[in-house]
Every structure is written in C-alpha cells, then in structure tokens.
Design an enzyme around this catalytic site. Sequence first.
Site, short mmCIF file in Angstrom:
data_model
loop_
_atom_site.label_atom_id
_atom_site.label_comp_id
_atom_site.label_asym_id
_atom_site.label_seq_id
_atom_site.Cartn_x
_atom_site.Cartn_y
_atom_site.Cartn_z
N CYS A 1 35.14 44.16 32.85
CA CYS A 1 34.93 43.11 31.85
C CYS A 1 33.49 43.19 31.32
CB CYS A 1 35.24 41.73 32.42
SG CYS A 1 34.47 41.40 34.02
N GLU B 1 41.18 42.50 48.74
CA GLU B 1 39.94 41.86 48.29
C GLU B 1 38.94 41.86 49.44
OE1 GLU B 1 36.85 40.52 46.74
OE2 GLU B 1 38.59 40.80 45.39
#
Length: 325
Positions: A257, A153
């Site tokens: 998404c 990340e």
Amino acid sequence: MGRFRKHLCRLVLDYVDQRYSKELGDHWPTIREVLTDPGLWQYAVLLNNYQNTVETEKHLLTLGYHILSNGNCSNNGEQIKCYINGKPGKFPSQRHQTGKIKDYYILSASSLLPVLTLDVKDGEMVLDMCAAPGGKSVAILQYASPGLLHCNEPDAHRSMWLRKTLESFVPPSHMNVLSTSQLDGRLIGKLYASSYDKVGIVLPYCSNDRSSLFSSDVESAKSRISQKKSLPIIQTELLRSAINALRPGGTLVYSTCTLSKAENSDVISNILNFCSDVTPLDLSHMANALSHEFRFAEQVPHGLLVLPDKGKSWGPMFVSKLIKK
C-alpha cells in the site's frame, strides 16, 4: 476532518513530498491532496455471503452505493459483493460480538485487487502470508472455497486482531478450512516448502503512505523514515520465502500500500534477476476491466499501481502476480 488535520505529520509530509514529486511528477499534487485530506476518502462495504444481507444491500442502494463490478477480470469475482460510493464517507462498522457473525466488512476497494488477482479456485491450498487484520482472508472466503486457507501473522497483537476478524465473519461450520499461525514469513518457505497452490503477500512491512502521514509521534516518524531503506530487503526475503512455499505451477500475488518504486516494481525486478523459476504475469486485462472504478498509473513494470484520485480515492495499492515454473 479537522481532528485528522491536526495530526498530519509535517516531517513525513516533507519526506514524501521530496520523494514522490520526483517519482510521480505532475501526478503527485492530486495524489497528495487526497492522501492528506481524510474528508476526501471513500470506503467500500464487503458483504458477508455467510449471512442474509438483503436488507443491508437495499439500504446501501438507497444511500447511493453501487456494486463493484470486476468486469469479468477474474473467474469467481462476481461472487464477491462489494459496494462502493462515488462520494466520500464511511458506512458504520459493526461491533465484534462473541458468537455473532457480522453482515459486512468495511475496507478500501483497492484491497480487493490482490484477492481478484490471486484468483483462488475451490479446493486449492492457499497461504495468506501477512494476514492481519483479516479483511483479505475474509474476501478470499467470499471468492472461493479453498481446501485450506492458512492465515499467518507474526505480530502478536495483530494476530489476535486477525483471529477476532475471522471469528466475526466465518461461521463455526466453515472454520475447518482455516488454520492460523504466528510465524516469521521468511521462515515459511522452509517450513512449508512446495505446499501451496496460491500465496498472497499483502505487506504491512511497507511505507504505508496513507496512514504514515498521520503519525502524531515525531520520534516514531523519524524511526520509520530511517527504516525505509531496509524495507525492500525484508520484502525481497518474504517474496523469496513465498516462492519456496509455492508448488510448481502455483501463483503468488505480491502487494503493498505504497507508491514507492523501490518497494514495488524494483522488488519484483530484483526477484526476477535472481530467481529463474518464476515469471511475471500480465495484468493489463485487470486494469482495462476496472479502469472505470480505479485510477491506474501508466507503464508500471511487472504490475499495477492504483493512484488515489478525487472520486476514486482508493489506494495506493501495488499488485504483481508471479507464476512458478
């Protein structure tokens, strides 16, 4: 529900209305209604196999939840115990407590689709390229026992969130299979060339249609809208890096998404035009197996697209799977 409605950003809503009414046609009004009304949203409960969750399961069943069956669309999927409810609402979250392992994780059921699609086998070397907040990494560990799960990340704040999530769901005795890093995903393909059997890219760098509608900061909303044209470029670069990180014969899952065709199937098409060493895999078996739980768009090139619907308010979620020759 009212407190959410007052934060609905008209600027973003006008933008997506213009964009998706063209791309989605008659499907858009229903999707729009679900996305703009949190009172219609549903949430899933992913149980933690590292804990004894019998009492939690009993409680969920009394509340009308049922287990999400994958319809044998993946090899190990039945090991994932995910409970869903046909009605809107959210099961209470558990607080993070140092040294205490949580019993369950709250998420959108569609977030499990990339994990089921990735289909990790025991002992495999796996990269979660954009891992925060950590739900999909947790789900991978429920699904199989990888030899290594590399959770990356790049954002500092989100990286802290990721580590906290892993500490909350993985006991110390199993931490040895985990590694974390804070790298730009576009560099991983060079730093870890041909290192992984499986790579998952579930992108935070996408339009994120659901959360972007509730921006209370108009200037930030304007900035995000202006940046949307550059998103497919970043997404393509991340995908190229993921391909480089794969071993020959390895597979990757690309997921977003957003409903945006430019960020979904167009990105895959672009990769296939310029990368001769990968080919897309057919996911129609997954759509057939899970059509009773999710509403899938028809005829989406190179993947599946979950459309939010009433009673099936999951998504949006695009999933594509590529194999390296």
